[in-house]
Write a protein that holds these residues in place. Structure first.
Motif, PDB file in Angstrom:
ATOM      1  N   MET A   1      76.811 -96.403  69.898  1.00 30.18           N
ATOM      2  CA  MET A   1      77.956 -96.478  69.028  1.00 30.18           C
ATOM      3  C   MET A   1      77.740 -95.560  67.833  1.00 30.18           C
ATOM      4  O   MET A   1      77.582 -96.006  66.711  1.00 30.18           O
ATOM      5  N   TYR A   2      77.645 -94.285  68.115  1.00 32.27           N
ATOM      6  CA  TYR A   2      77.408 -93.289  67.079  1.00 32.27           C
ATOM      7  C   TYR A   2      78.519 -93.308  66.033  1.00 32.27           C
ATOM      8  O   TYR A   2      79.632 -93.728  66.292  1.00 32.27           O
ATOM      9  N   VAL A   3      78.166 -92.864  64.852  1.00 31.01           N
ATOM     10  CA  VAL A   3      79.127 -92.806  63.747  1.00 31.01           C
ATOM     11  C   VAL A   3      80.009 -91.581  63.945  1.00 31.01           C
ATOM     12  O   VAL A   3      79.515 -90.476  64.175  1.00 31.01           O
ATOM     13  N   LYS A  53      72.629 -99.910  70.565  1.00 27.96           N
ATOM     14  CA  LYS A  53      72.723 -99.739  72.009  1.00 27.96           C
ATOM     15  C   LYS A  53      73.474-100.915  72.631  1.00 27.96           C
ATOM     16  O   LYS A  53      73.188-102.068  72.341  1.00 27.96           O
ATOM     17  N   VAL A  54      74.441-100.592  73.477  1.00 28.44           N
ATOM     18  CA  VAL A  54      75.159-101.585  74.275  1.00 28.44           C
ATOM     19  C   VAL A  54      75.024-101.134  75.723  1.00 28.44           C
ATOM     20  O   VAL A  54      75.490-100.060  76.084  1.00 28.44           O
ATOM     21  N   LEU A  62      72.443-106.008  77.043  1.00 24.47           N
ATOM     22  CA  LEU A  62      71.730-105.644  75.820  1.00 24.47           C
ATOM     23  C   LEU A  62      72.735-105.186  74.782  1.00 24.47           C
ATOM     24  O   LEU A  62      73.509-104.263  75.016  1.00 24.47           O
ATOM     25  N   VAL A  63      72.714-105.833  73.622  1.00 27.58           N
ATOM     26  CA  VAL A  63      73.570-105.453  72.498  1.00 27.58           C
ATOM     27  C   VAL A  63      72.673-105.425  71.273  1.00 27.58           C
ATOM     28  O   VAL A  63      72.279-106.472  70.759  1.00 27.58           O
ATOM     29  N   THR A 126      82.412-101.851  71.361  1.00 30.83           N
ATOM     30  CA  THR A 126      81.986-100.921  72.403  1.00 30.83           C
ATOM     31  C   THR A 126      83.068 -99.869  72.591  1.00 30.83           C
ATOM     32  O   THR A 126      84.253-100.165  72.447  1.00 30.83           O
ATOM     33  N   ARG A 127      82.669 -98.673  72.895  1.00 32.60           N
ATOM     34  CA  ARG A 127      83.633 -97.588  73.064  1.00 32.60           C
ATOM     35  C   ARG A 127      84.302 -97.622  74.446  1.00 32.60           C
ATOM     36  O   ARG A 127      85.371 -97.066  74.627  1.00 32.60           O
ATOM     37  N   LYS A 128      83.645 -98.237  75.434  1.00 34.07           N
ATOM     38  CA  LYS A 128      84.187 -98.295  76.791  1.00 34.07           C
ATOM     39  C   LYS A 128      84.287 -99.752  77.245  1.00 34.07           C
ATOM     40  O   LYS A 128      83.539-100.205  78.105  1.00 34.07           O
TER      41      LYS A 128
END
Length: 139
Positions: A1-3, A53-54, A62-63, A126-128
């Motif tokens: 989950m980058y900025v 990390k997700v 893993l979150v 999450t992005r996806k």
């Protein structure tokens, strides 16, 4: 989950301005030292805040630093950015695990079916979300 890129300029400008303010007050080594310390520190903080990390690996969700075995994954719900307020608002259970990033729109809510776990569900960015929800439902 980058900025995302548009969150980078403000902290970097603030770091440069703070360094310049210190630079104006002191001559010699103290003039350039703030640029060497404060600007990289601001970069490090931005990068660290986006390194969450997700993933689904080795039979676990893993979150961040938390992990949940897939056998205890219950109902999976996807929430779009417009529904965040409802999910994270007054209806949020205080015992829930939450990892929210403001710059990531969608959220996933995963029910925890482990009777020994006091956490009723996980809510995380999450992005996806559709892909992750499909993987979790299949498992």
């Amino acid at each position: 989950m980058y900025v995302t890129w548009y969150w980078w300029p403000l902290p970097l400008i603030a770091a440069v301005l703070l360094s310049a303010e210190i630079h104006m007050g002191y001559p010699g080594v103290r003039a350039w030292l703030p640029y060497v310390v404060i600007v990289p520190l601001a970069l490090l903080l931005i990068v660290r805040s986006g390194r969450t990390k997700v993933a689904v690996e080795d039979g676990e969700l893993l979150v961040g630093d938390a992990h949940l075995p897939l056998e205890f994954v219950g109902e999976v719900e996807v929430f779009e950015a417009k529904d965040k307020r409802r999910v994270l608002g007054p209806h949020l259970d205080p015992a829930a695990f939450m990892l929210h990033r403001g710059w990531v729109g969608p959220l996933l809510r995963v029910q925890v079916t482990d009777p020994a776990d006091p956490t009723p569900y996980w809510v995380f960015s999450t992005r996806k979300p559709a892909e992750l929800a499909a993987i979790l439902r299949a498992a």
